[in-house]
Structure formats: structure tokens, C-alpha cells
Design an enzyme around this catalytic site. Structure first.
Site, short mmCIF file in Angstrom:
data_model
loop_
_atom_site.label_atom_id
_atom_site.label_comp_id
_atom_site.label_asym_id
_atom_site.label_seq_id
_atom_site.Cartn_x
_atom_site.Cartn_y
_atom_site.Cartn_z
N CYS A 20 -24.40 35.05 46.43
CA CYS A 20 -24.95 35.19 47.74
C CYS A 20 -23.91 35.06 49.01
O CYS A 20 -22.64 34.89 48.53
CB CYS A 20 -26.23 34.40 48.38
SG CYS A 20 -25.77 32.71 48.10
N ASN A 47 -23.31 30.56 49.02
CA ASN A 47 -23.33 29.97 47.65
C ASN A 47 -23.71 28.37 47.73
O ASN A 47 -23.53 27.69 46.97
CB ASN A 47 -21.95 29.81 47.02
CG ASN A 47 -22.11 29.45 45.53
OD1 ASN A 47 -21.16 28.95 44.91
ND2 ASN A 47 -23.20 29.72 44.84
N CYS A 72 -27.53 28.44 49.25
CA CYS A 72 -29.11 28.42 49.04
C CYS A 72 -29.45 29.25 47.91
O CYS A 72 -29.86 28.86 46.93
CB CYS A 72 -29.61 29.00 50.51
SG CYS A 72 -29.29 28.00 51.64
N ARG A 73 -29.44 30.64 48.09
CA ARG A 73 -30.03 31.60 47.11
C ARG A 73 -29.25 31.41 45.67
O ARG A 73 -29.98 31.50 44.82
CB ARG A 73 -29.89 33.10 47.74
CG ARG A 73 -31.06 33.22 49.10
CD ARG A 73 -30.61 34.54 49.70
NE ARG A 73 -29.25 34.25 50.36
CZ ARG A 73 -28.70 35.48 50.99
NH1 ARG A 73 -29.38 36.48 51.02
NH2 ARG A 73 -27.67 35.11 51.68
N SER A 74 -28.01 31.64 45.53
CA SER A 74 -27.32 31.86 44.38
C SER A 74 -27.31 30.69 43.52
O SER A 74 -27.63 30.81 42.42
CB SER A 74 -26.00 32.69 44.47
OG SER A 74 -25.13 31.80 45.09
N ASP A 129 -32.16 35.72 53.39
CA ASP A 129 -31.59 34.43 53.62
C ASP A 129 -32.38 33.25 54.21
O ASP A 129 -33.05 33.58 55.14
CB ASP A 129 -30.29 34.80 54.49
CG ASP A 129 -29.48 33.76 54.65
OD1 ASP A 129 -29.77 32.38 54.14
OD2 ASP A 129 -28.23 33.92 55.17
P1 4NP Z 1 -27.16 31.43 51.01
O1 4NP Z 1 -27.23 30.98 52.75
O2 4NP Z 1 -26.04 32.61 51.34
O3 4NP Z 1 -28.13 32.00 50.25
O4 4NP Z 1 -26.13 30.21 50.70
C1 4NP Z 1 -26.37 30.77 53.77
C2 4NP Z 1 -25.77 29.62 53.75
C3 4NP Z 1 -24.97 29.35 54.78
C4 4NP Z 1 -24.56 30.21 55.57
C5 4NP Z 1 -25.34 31.47 55.67
C6 4NP Z 1 -26.21 31.78 54.53
N1 4NP Z 1 -23.76 29.92 56.60
O5 4NP Z 1 -23.41 30.80 57.71
O6 4NP Z 1 -23.28 28.85 56.67
#
Ligand code: 4NP
Length: 175
Positions: A29, A32, A34-36, A147
Site C-alpha cells: 500500500c 505500509n 494500515c492496509r498492507s 485508504d
Molecule cells: P496505508 O495508509 O497506505 O494503508 O498504510 C496510509 C498511511 C499513511 C499515510 C497514507 C496512507 N500517510 O500519508 O502518512
């Protein structure tokens, strides 16, 4: 398994991996956190419950570099823990070598997929990139895994529901 909305190359990849002795899966994602890492935790549990830890290698990475070294987002860890999942992955950025090491690289949304294609060093690498939404077969409002970072509790619960469904199907498509 017939995949949702994927090109024939991705379908071919899944079919070619089915019944392999060793299957290496990387979930990707943006952050790295939340989702992945949640997908990694969900998939690890499915594989462990099937007694197939030796056969599967599972990891996750982000296309961004904002959170390198960190544990998953606290909110995701709390929601995952309520489902009996302890997420202990440390954030890392996806790199060229991942396209050698892994057999299938699963991106959560279109931006992740576009970024992965930029990192991929070869056409063989490109052929390993598959959208996670291809494995979702419950009704959803999205054609990607949304997200949850700027969302509330519902966003995290939705993502965990979608990841559970997608990982169950991915496992059965590969195992
Ligand atoms: P992820 O979510 O891609 O599912 O891990 C996010 C985590 C952090 C950020 C964006 C999306 N960020 O902008 O810091």
C-alpha cells in the site's frame, strides 16, 4: 478462481502459481502502516490455520517512505487485535529486489499499482503486479481497497472485512 476485472496476464499468473511448492506473496500500500500490514497479518493467519507456513512466504511494504521502521498505525493494530490479530510488521519501502524475491505483488489501490509499475525493473516484474480488489467477491462500493488513514473506526473495520474476504479467496486461488 476467476478473478474480478483483471487482465489475462494476472489470471495466468495466479493459475501458474497454483500448486507451486513455494509461493511468495508481497502486499503493498502507500504507507505500509494500515492496509498492507493488516493484509499480511490476515494472510499469515489463514496460512497458519491451514498448516502451510512452510509453503508460503508473506510480507508487506509501502511505496512511500514516511513511516519506515514503524509498527502499524495504532488504530489498525487495535481493530486487528479485536479480531485476534497482533500486527508486528515494521514498515519498509518496496524496492526493485522485491520483484525478484516475490512471485506475486498485490497492490491495494490504483495509485499503489501505478507506483509499483514505476519501481518494477522488468516486464517480468510488471507481470507480478495484481490488484487486491480482484480477490474481493463481496459487494463493495469501491473497485480498490480504500485508504483508512483519514477515516474513523468504520474505515478500519471496512478494510479488515475486505482484506479477510480477499485473503480467503487469494489463498484458495493459490493453495
Ligand atoms: P496505508 O495508509 O497506505 O494503508 O498504510 C496510509 C498511511 C499513511 C499515510 C497514507 C496512507 N500517510 O500519508 O502518512
Amino acid at each position: 478462481m476467476k478473478l474480478n476485472n483483471v487482465n489475462p496476464q494476472a489470471q495466468e499468473l495466479i493459475d501458474s502459481l497454483k500448486n507451486s511448492d513455494k509461493i511468495r506473496v508481497l502486499f503493498v500500500c502507500l504507507g505500509n502502516i494500515c492496509r498492507s500490514p493488516a493484509a499480511e497479518g490476515v494472510m499469515r493467519r489463514i496460512v497458519a490455520e491451514a498448516g502451510m507456513e512452510e509453503r508460503f512466504e508473506i510480507d508487506s511494504a509501502g511505496t512511500g517512505r514516511y513511516h519506515i521502521g514503524q509498527l502499524p498505525d495504532n488504530r489498525m493494530r487495535i481493530h486487528a487485535r479485536r479480531r485476534g490479530l497482533e500486527l508486528t510488521h515494521r514498515c519498509r519501502q518496496v524496492c526493485e529486489a522485491d520483484f525478484e524475491r516475490f512471485d506475486i505483488i498485490v497492490g491495494m489501490d490504483d495509485s499503489n499499482l501505478a507506483n509499483l509499475r514505476r519501481v518494477s525493473p522488468s516486464p517480468e516484474g510488471d507481470a507480478k503486479i495484481v490488484p487486491m480488489a480482484a480477490f474481493v467477491d463481496v459487494a463493495m462500493r469501491y473497485d480498490y481497497i480504500p485508504d483508512p488513514y483519514y477515516e474513523g473506526a468504520e474505515g478500519f473495520e471496512l478494510v479488515l472485512d475486505l482484506l479477510q474476504n480477499a485473503c480467503d479467496n487469494l489463498f484458495h486461488a493459490l493453495a
